[in-house]
Design an enzyme around this catalytic site. Structure first.
Site, short mmCIF file in Angstrom:
data_model
loop_
_atom_site.label_atom_id
_atom_site.label_comp_id
_atom_site.label_asym_id
_atom_site.label_seq_id
_atom_site.Cartn_x
_atom_site.Cartn_y
_atom_site.Cartn_z
N HIS A 235 12.02 31.23 123.65
CA HIS A 235 12.05 30.19 124.46
C HIS A 235 10.09 30.73 124.19
O HIS A 235 8.72 30.47 124.73
CB HIS A 235 11.61 30.32 126.49
CG HIS A 235 12.79 29.80 126.68
ND1 HIS A 235 13.04 29.08 126.41
CD2 HIS A 235 14.20 30.39 126.91
CE1 HIS A 235 14.31 27.84 126.34
NE2 HIS A 235 15.41 29.21 127.30
N ASP B 180 21.66 27.70 121.76
CA ASP B 180 22.30 28.16 123.31
C ASP B 180 21.56 26.64 123.95
O ASP B 180 20.92 26.17 122.88
CB ASP B 180 20.57 28.90 123.36
CG ASP B 180 20.63 29.65 124.56
OD1 ASP B 180 19.99 30.74 124.74
OD2 ASP B 180 19.47 29.30 125.57
N HIS C 79 20.40 26.27 126.37
CA HIS C 79 18.18 25.51 126.39
C HIS C 79 17.91 25.18 125.25
O HIS C 79 18.04 25.59 124.52
CB HIS C 79 17.74 26.35 127.09
CG HIS C 79 18.24 27.48 128.41
ND1 HIS C 79 19.24 28.35 128.71
CD2 HIS C 79 18.58 27.10 129.75
CE1 HIS C 79 19.72 28.66 129.75
NE2 HIS C 79 18.79 27.45 130.41
N ASP D 73 25.57 30.34 126.56
CA ASP D 73 24.90 29.77 127.67
C ASP D 73 25.67 28.08 128.15
O ASP D 73 25.77 28.03 129.04
CB ASP D 73 24.00 29.98 128.44
CG ASP D 73 23.01 29.51 128.14
OD1 ASP D 73 23.03 29.56 126.64
OD2 ASP D 73 21.60 30.17 127.60
ZN LIG Z 1 20.13 29.65 127.04
#
Ligand SMILES: [Zn+2]
Length: 343
Positions: free
Chosen positions: A125, A162, A164, A249
């Site tokens: 991120h 991931d 996200h 995740d």
């Molecule tokens: Zn994540």
């Protein structure tokens, strides 16, 4: 089978904020499982180095480096509501990025065939100018920039599974035709980016590939995304090095997201990526740990990826297969992604 390497350093445990899900216990769980299972003993240790500010400034602004260092020096701070800096976080973040750099060099120099970097804080991120989403510096993106800018590679791919979207990685290379970024992620979800229509810009048009998946996707949907979209686009691009932003995740046991992938699903994705690396870039694949917040799912899924590097079969995990529900229909989004990328 060429040796598989790993990176780990106890300094990675010193980035800590009590009660925060991105905790040192995550890494402790992986290392304990790798030791107990005998997997760690079969890996070649790669010593991480400390990334220098120059290394970090391959992608990040000098201001961001100063902000993280300053926050650590004054005893810690929150850089956004999710993202903490503890007193040792700057040093840990430099060594996390340096771990990816060392592993990339070891693979490019032929010292190992592949590597898994057990690092934190995570990175995907982190944008050129901003730490966010538990991430300080973008470890995997920095490894790619290092390979492109300093090691003479012309094409590098980053696959990001991931749950996200890796907005930071996307931002770093959005206009760069030398870097193919392929992300599967829950959508809509944090951080909000990652629509299939985000495909890159200017000379980088077409080299950002987003596979935004609705909540509830499991092994069947994920394997479709990887075999029908990621694999043909990686073949078309022809990377000389494959990097993986490895977040766990998307596991059904994860407390922060709503996907239904299981440990076997991670093994099968990793096996596909290993086969692609073998076909396209002499097996050169380097994993960097990102998210994953259920410690059992995290430990066994990271181990599953490492097992593919070692040529091991899938080891049945205590959590077992994901819930047997049909899962959402992804025909429309798959068609949109394929159309956007000329498949
Ligand atoms: Zn994540």
């Amino acid at each position: 089978m060429p040796a598989a390497g790993y990176v780990y350093d106890p300094l990675y445990l010193e980035h800590e904020m009590p009660g925060h899900p991105e905790s040192p216990a995550r890494l402790r769980a992986i290392v304990a499982h790798l030791e107990e299972s005998g997997v760690l003993a079969r890996l070649t240790k790669i010593e991480p180095r400390d990334a220098t500010p120059d290394d970090i400034e391959l992608l990040h602004s000098r201001e961001l480096v100063a902000r993280v260092r300053g926050a650590a020096e004054k005893g810690g701070a929150w850089l956004d509501p999710d993202t903490y800096v503890a007193p040792r976080s700057y040093e840990a973040a430099l060594r996390a990025a340096g771990g990816l750099l060392a592993a990339t060099d070891a693979v490019l120099d032929g010292e190992v065939g592949s590597a898994f970097c057990l690092v934190r804080p995570p990175g995907h991120h982190a944008t050129p100018t901003q730490a966010m989403g538990f991430c300080l510096f973008n470890n995997v993106a920095l490894a790619a920039a290092h390979a492109l800018e300093r090691r003479g590679l012309e094409r590098v791919a980053i696959v990001d599974f991931d749950v996200h979207h890796g907005n930071g990685t996307q931002d770093c290379f959005y206009a760069d035709p030398r870097l193919l970024y392929v992300s599967t992620h829950q959508y809509p979800f944090y951080p909000g980016s990652g629509h299939w229509a985000e495909t890159g810009e200017g000379p980088g048009e077409g080299t950002t590939v987003n596979l935004p998946l609705p909540r509830g996707c499991g092994r069947e949907q994920y394997l479709r995304a990887y075999s029908e979209v990621a694999a043909p686009l990686l073949r078309r691009f022809g990377p000389q090095l494959l990097l993986v932003s490895a977040g766990f995740d998307a596991h059904f046991a994860d407390p922060l997201a709503q996907m239904l992938l299981d440990t076997r699903g991670y093994y099968e994705i990793a096996a596909l990526l290993k086969a692609l690396a073998g076909e396209l870039c002499e097996g050169r694949i380097v994993y960097g740990l990102e998210g994953g917040y259920d410690h059992t799912a995290l430990a066994w899924s990271a181990r599953a990826c490492i097992d593919t590097l070692l040529g091991n079969g899938f080891a049945e995990d205590p959590l077992g297969p994901g819930p047997s529900v049909p899962g959402p229909d992804i025909d429309a989004v798959m068609a949109a992604v394929k159309r956007a990328h000329g498949l």
